[in-house]
Design an enzyme around this catalytic site. Structure first.
Site, PDB file in Angstrom:
ATOM      1  N   ASP A   9      53.850  44.084  44.186  1.00 19.00           N
ATOM      2  CA  ASP A   9      52.606  43.568  43.610  1.00 19.00           C
ATOM      3  C   ASP A   9      52.967  42.200  43.021  1.00 19.00           C
ATOM      4  O   ASP A   9      54.147  41.912  42.777  1.00 19.00           O
ATOM      5  CB  ASP A   9      52.135  44.543  42.519  1.00 19.00           C
ATOM      6  N   ASP A  11      50.696  39.953  40.379  1.00 21.35           N
ATOM      7  CA  ASP A  11      50.330  39.704  38.978  1.00 21.35           C
ATOM      8  C   ASP A  11      50.802  40.830  38.064  1.00 21.35           C
ATOM      9  O   ASP A  11      50.382  41.963  38.219  1.00 21.35           O
ATOM     10  CB  ASP A  11      48.812  39.527  38.875  1.00 21.35           C
TER      11      ASP A  11
HETATM   12  C1  XBP Z   1      45.781  41.373  39.658  1.00 21.64           C
HETATM   13  C2  XBP Z   1      44.337  41.098  39.779  1.00 21.64           C
HETATM   14  C3  XBP Z   1      43.889  39.710  40.133  1.00 21.64           C
HETATM   15  C4  XBP Z   1      44.292  38.718  39.031  1.00 21.64           C
HETATM   16  C5  XBP Z   1      43.428  37.487  39.080  1.00 21.64           C
HETATM   17  O1  XBP Z   1      46.288  41.278  40.957  1.00 21.64           O
HETATM   18  O2  XBP Z   1      43.537  42.003  39.629  1.00 21.64           O
HETATM   19  O3  XBP Z   1      42.491  39.764  40.237  1.00 21.64           O
HETATM   20  O4  XBP Z   1      44.057  39.324  37.765  1.00 21.64           O
HETATM   21  O5  XBP Z   1      43.594  36.871  40.358  1.00 21.64           O
HETATM   22  P1  XBP Z   1      47.622  42.120  41.409  1.00 21.64           P
HETATM   23  P2  XBP Z   1      42.297  36.481  41.203  1.00 21.64           P
HETATM   24  O6  XBP Z   1      47.131  43.130  42.442  1.00 21.64           O
HETATM   25  O7  XBP Z   1      48.546  41.077  41.971  1.00 21.64           O
HETATM   26  O8  XBP Z   1      48.183  42.792  40.177  1.00 21.64           O
HETATM   27  O9  XBP Z   1      41.344  35.753  40.268  1.00 21.64           O
HETATM   28  O10 XBP Z   1      42.834  35.606  42.304  1.00 21.64           O
HETATM   29  O11 XBP Z   1      41.738  37.797  41.694  1.00 21.64           O
HETATM   30 MG    MG Z   2      49.540  43.722  39.081  1.00 23.49          MG
END
Ligand code: XBP
Ligand code: MG
Length: 270
Positions: A9, A11
């Site tokens: 993953d 973020d």
């Molecule tokens: C986490 C998310 C993303 C980010 C924001 O992604 O839910 O929406 O918070 O990025 P991950 P965007 O699956 O990598 O943990 O505004 O591009 O969605």
């Molecule tokens: Mg994440």
């Protein structure tokens, strides 16, 4: 070793990015002269909705005064999110967001052991591209053979779709791969795709329910930043998670319901 792929993953797992996302959202709202300003507490709750566009839509649903206002604001979501992504990817490109401890080391150990790397993320390709280039240099993109992200799937995490897409592109069955996540929604998505999943929460997700995680650590650890206390002592090789130990632990997971019932798996039989 049966592990053929590590699926990261992004973020919260590869890097602690959500404060930068939050600032980028607020910058975009200001640019569009919207009187929205997401505090850390408000954003922590909004993070339960995965996907930036979906998160803005959730905010509109919770705050819009009339259906006409809701329609007007909803039509603006793609433009607001595109502006937000510009702000965010410029923060990342400036090197403002380092990888979390152990991410670079584990990725390199996995590649050295012949294991492939992939990404399964809700964020946009632009954001991932900026992070990989900034933190791994130009070869960053080629290190991750598969990048499944953003709008490539309709159903975002906690749906398993993005992990199933990554597995399909890898051509690897779920029991030959391991997922690394930071959130409850991410864990549900990875487990829903049948993946043995390691969780390393951040400030934003530390209060989430991680039932079903194969292993939970504060972070992956590094020689320069070992895991203190119990989490470090629980590991066998070192006070950081080595790829060798990750692969051993994954190899010892029950292979099926029957295996789980009788505990018949690689390490226990005989
Ligand atoms: C986490 C998310 C993303 C980010 C924001 O992604 O839910 O929406 O918070 O990025 P991950 P965007 O699956 O990598 O943990 O505004 O591009 O969605
Ligand atoms: Mg994440």
């Amino acid at each position: 070793m049966s592990i053929e792929a590590l699926i990261f993953d992004v973020d919260g797992t590869m890097a602690d990015t959500e404060e930068a996302h939050r600032m980028a959202f607020n910058n975009a709202f200001e640019r569009f002269r919207l009187d929205w300003k997401w505090s850390r507490d408000a954003y922590r709750a909004l993070l339960l909705t995965t996907g930036g566009k979906e998160r803005i839509a959730a905010h509109i649903a919770a705050t819009a005064g009339s259906s006409a206002e809701r329609r007007r604001l909803t039509e603006m979501i793609p433009a607001i999110h595109a502006e937000k992504t510009k702000f965010y990817s410029s923060f990342v490109a400036d090197g403002a967001i380092p990888l979390r401890p152990g991410v670079r080391r584990l990725a390199q150990e996995a590649l050295a052991a012949g294991c492939r790397l992939a990404i399964a993320s809700t964020t946009t390709a632009a954001n991932i591209d900026a992070l990989l280039r900034s933190e791994f240099g130009e070869q960053g993109l080629s290190m991750f053979g598969v990048i499944a992200c953003g709008d490539q799937v309709r159903a975002k995490k906690p749906a398993p779709d993005i992990y199933r897409l990554a597995l399909a592109h890898l051509g690897v069955p779920p029991d030959r791969a391991v997922a690394l996540e930071d959130s409850h929604n991410g864990l549900r998505a990875a487990c829903g795709a049948g993946l043995w999943t390691i969780v390393t929460p951040t400030f934003w997700t530390e209060d989430h329910d991680f039932d079903g995680a194969a292993l939970q650590l504060p972070h992956l650890g590094d020689p320069a930043e070992p895991l203190d206390g119990e989490p470090g002592r629980a590991l066998q090789d070192a006070p950081w998670l080595t790829f060798a130990e990750l692969a051993r632990r994954a190899d010892q997971r029950p292979r099926s319901g029957i295996d789980a019932l009788y505990g018949l798996h690689a390490g226990a039989a005989g």
